[in-house]
Design an enzyme around this catalytic site. Structure first.
Site, mmCIF file in Angstrom:
data_model
loop_
_atom_site.group_PDB
_atom_site.id
_atom_site.type_symbol
_atom_site.label_atom_id
_atom_site.label_comp_id
_atom_site.label_asym_id
_atom_site.label_seq_id
_atom_site.Cartn_x
_atom_site.Cartn_y
_atom_site.Cartn_z
ATOM 1 N N ASP A 35 0.584 -1.474 -0.136
ATOM 2 C CA ASP A 35 -0.158 -0.054 0.369
ATOM 3 C C ASP A 35 0.542 1.116 0.097
ATOM 4 O OD1 ASP A 35 -3.323 0.527 0.752
ATOM 5 O OD2 ASP A 35 -1.715 2.727 0.784
ATOM 6 N N ILE A 36 0.506 2.446 -0.952
ATOM 7 C CA ILE A 36 1.564 3.231 -1.247
ATOM 8 C C ILE A 36 0.797 4.540 0.279
ATOM 9 C CG2 ILE A 36 -0.217 5.076 -1.640
ATOM 10 C CD1 ILE A 36 1.522 5.631 -3.843
ATOM 11 N N ASN A 92 -13.030 -3.118 2.190
ATOM 12 C CA ASN A 92 -13.960 -2.009 2.351
ATOM 13 C C ASN A 92 -15.200 -2.435 0.865
ATOM 14 O OD1 ASN A 92 -13.108 -0.566 4.517
ATOM 15 N ND2 ASN A 92 -11.459 0.113 3.624
ATOM 16 N N GLU A 100 -12.426 3.444 -1.490
ATOM 17 C CA GLU A 100 -12.018 4.616 -2.420
ATOM 18 C C GLU A 100 -11.246 4.370 -3.971
ATOM 19 O OE1 GLU A 100 -8.182 6.223 -0.140
ATOM 20 O OE2 GLU A 100 -9.523 6.766 1.337
ATOM 21 N N VAL A 101 -10.803 3.169 -4.234
ATOM 22 C CA VAL A 101 -10.484 2.143 -5.027
ATOM 23 C C VAL A 101 -11.139 1.411 -5.576
ATOM 24 C CG1 VAL A 101 -8.837 1.623 -6.590
ATOM 25 C CG2 VAL A 101 -8.174 2.875 -4.746
ATOM 26 N N HIS A 105 -10.474 -5.748 -3.266
ATOM 27 C CA HIS A 105 -8.519 -5.306 -3.311
ATOM 28 C C HIS A 105 -8.997 -5.855 -1.720
ATOM 29 C CE1 HIS A 105 -10.150 -0.925 -2.637
ATOM 30 N NE2 HIS A 105 -9.258 -1.288 -1.312
ATOM 31 N N HIS A 107 -7.231 -5.606 2.012
ATOM 32 C CA HIS A 107 -6.141 -5.086 2.992
ATOM 33 C C HIS A 107 -5.417 -6.649 3.933
ATOM 34 C CE1 HIS A 107 -6.313 -0.526 1.865
ATOM 35 N NE2 HIS A 107 -8.434 -1.252 2.004
HETATM 36 P P1 5GP Z 1 -9.918 1.501 0.209
HETATM 37 O O1 5GP Z 1 -10.411 2.604 0.934
HETATM 38 O O2 5GP Z 1 -10.355 1.726 -1.091
HETATM 39 O O3 5GP Z 1 -10.186 0.036 0.944
HETATM 40 O O4 5GP Z 1 -8.277 1.491 -0.020
HETATM 41 C C1 5GP Z 1 -7.645 1.896 -1.071
HETATM 42 C C2 5GP Z 1 -6.159 1.473 -0.771
HETATM 43 O O5 5GP Z 1 -5.736 1.906 -1.659
HETATM 44 C C3 5GP Z 1 -5.354 2.579 0.160
HETATM 45 O O6 5GP Z 1 -5.261 2.082 1.480
HETATM 46 C C4 5GP Z 1 -4.240 4.066 -0.798
HETATM 47 O O7 5GP Z 1 -3.602 4.355 -0.164
HETATM 48 C C5 5GP Z 1 -4.184 2.819 -1.770
HETATM 49 N N1 5GP Z 1 -3.628 3.429 -2.788
HETATM 50 C C6 5GP Z 1 -4.187 3.807 -3.310
HETATM 51 N N2 5GP Z 1 -3.958 4.554 -4.008
HETATM 52 C C7 5GP Z 1 -2.462 3.455 -4.673
HETATM 53 C C8 5GP Z 1 -1.633 3.919 -5.475
HETATM 54 O O8 5GP Z 1 -1.336 4.527 -6.347
HETATM 55 N N3 5GP Z 1 -0.426 2.578 -5.420
HETATM 56 C C9 5GP Z 1 -0.886 2.207 -3.892
HETATM 57 N N4 5GP Z 1 0.391 0.665 -4.334
HETATM 58 N N5 5GP Z 1 -2.097 1.822 -3.099
HETATM 59 C C10 5GP Z 1 -2.874 2.902 -3.268
#
Ligand code: 5GP
Length: 121
Positions: A35-36, A92, A100-101, A105, A107
């Protein structure tokens, strides 16, 4: 429910090789990468290579081969990251999950005690 996949999302771009990632493990149908913005000493994201919006879409529509491959990738991450003392796996989904994405995925978090599962509110 209908699951509409938008292939402009950031994980689709990672899968197409348009932006870099720090890969932990890659298999035929899955990718695990750092994760970034890590929330713990270990914070790895496991994604299917297929176009699935979230966990429920993946469970409903992915083939058995994709689902087995995904689970094996999760197990491999737990092994590679030495998470024998424990970990948390979180997915999520949509608005209430604050996803968010919009590419499924999981975590995988660990490397320290992670506290209570949910913050208040
Ligand atoms: P969500 O809130 O959708 O469950 O989590 C999205 C995750 O993707 C977040 O933890 C965020 O830090 C990670 N993320 C967002 N953009 C990028 C990216 O460009 N590269 C990587 N490796 N992780 C990302």
């Amino acid at each position: 429910m209908a699951h509409r996949y938008d292939d402009s999302n950031i994980f689709a771009r990672i899968l197409r090789g348009e932006i870099p990632n720090r890969t932990v493990h890659e298999s035929e149908h899955s990718l695990a990468f750092e994760d970034i913005q890590p929330q713990a000493p270990v914070h790895v994201l496991v994604i299917p290579k297929g176009a699935y919006v979230g966990l429920d879409h993946f469970l409903a529509a992915a083939s058995e081969a994709e689902q087995l491959d995904f689970n094996r990738t999760v197990a491999e991450v737990i092994r590679l990251k030495d998470l024998g003392d424990g970990f948390r796996a979180i997915s999520n989904a949509r608005a209430h999950g604050l996803q968010e994405v919009p590419h499924y995925h999981l975590h995988i978090l660990g490397g320290r005690s992670l506290g209570r599962m949910l913050a208040e509110g």
